[in-house]
Scaffold this motif. Structure first.
Motif: not given
Length: 258
Positions: A157, A160, A186, A191, A194
């Motif tokens: 995260d 990103k 990810y 995730k 994502a």
């Protein structure tokens, strides 16, 4: 997500900021009066003084070979992910660099790459900010290395968020290889949506490779979502190895090693 780009106190204490760009890192040569010596000697003195100040000529050549060896060593440390040693060596050779090279991000990014290769996100952010404080502009490569450090540190995260920061501040897109690393991060973090979103981004730009497809498909399978893979719009393209699927297996595999 907001990014905390302040210096890490521990890092800043151990590695003080180098001299600011524009300040002399070596004492100026003493001024020599030529009033009482022959004019020809006065001309020679002026030439030597000019060579000293410009960092060229005899004095520059005398240090060229040791500096070249140090730069080779810095490159090796960067590739090996030995970030602390790379940073220490950089601080040692910084005063020897010509003034114009102190302002360029290439050598600073070598140290940043060492942090990325060692998956040290905090260290990467600290060095990124140290670069800015020294008056060196952060380029696309610098942002990419911080992203890579975050992804390898299992903080996709944050990676990103840095990708979005790069797009906003420099108005450029991230290198496809860095996005592949983020897709992998990810996927490993579970995730899948994502990871799939980034895969679709690479497909639309024509940069997707087989590793990207395999990574996302495998992530879906491990999460018990095999049906989602079969329903994915890119499934037929992936199976056929058609347009948008670049045969860059070796390059992608060498990048994704964490």
């Amino acid at each position: 997500m907001e990014i905390d780009t302040r210096f890490a106190s521990v890092w800043n204490t151990k590695h003080p900021v180098p001299p600011r760009i524009g300040l002399r890192s070596q004492p100026e040569a003493p001024r020599i009066s030529t009033k009482s010596i022959p004019s020809i000697l006065g001309v020679a003195t002026a030439v030597l003084r000019k060579q000293w100040r410009s960092g060229s000529g005899i004095m520059r050549r005398a240090t060229a070979q040791p500096l070249a060896k140090s730069l080779d060593q810095l490159t090796k440390l960067s590739q090996q992910g030995k970030s602390a040693k790379a940073a220490d060596l950089f601080m040692q050779i910084f005063p020897q660099l010509p003034k114009d090279r102190k302002k360029k991000p290439m050598l600073w990014n070598l140290v940043l790459a060492a942090f990325a290769n060692s998956a040290d996100y905090e260290g990467a952010v600290g060095w990124f900010n140290k670069t800015l404080e020294a008056g060196v502009p952060a380029n696309k490569k610098a942002f990419g290395k911080v992203m890579e450090a975050a992804a390898k540190a299992k903080k996709p995260d944050l990676a990103k968020a840095w990708m979005e920061k790069l797009t906003q501040e420099l108005n450029v897109e991230v290198d496809p290889e860095v996005i592949s690393i983020l897709i992998h991060a990810y996927a490993k973090d579970g995730k899948v949506s994502a990871a799939n979103e980034l895969l679709e981004k690479k497909i639309s730009s024509g940069d997707a490779n087989l590793i990207d497809y395999n990574t996302v498909a495998d992530a879906y399978a491990k999460r018990g979502r095999g049906k989602d893979v079969t329903m994915a719009p890119w499934m037929s393209v992936w199976r056929a190895g058609g347009p948008g699927v670049k045969q860059t297996l070796l390059k992608a595999t060498s990048l994704i090693t964490f």
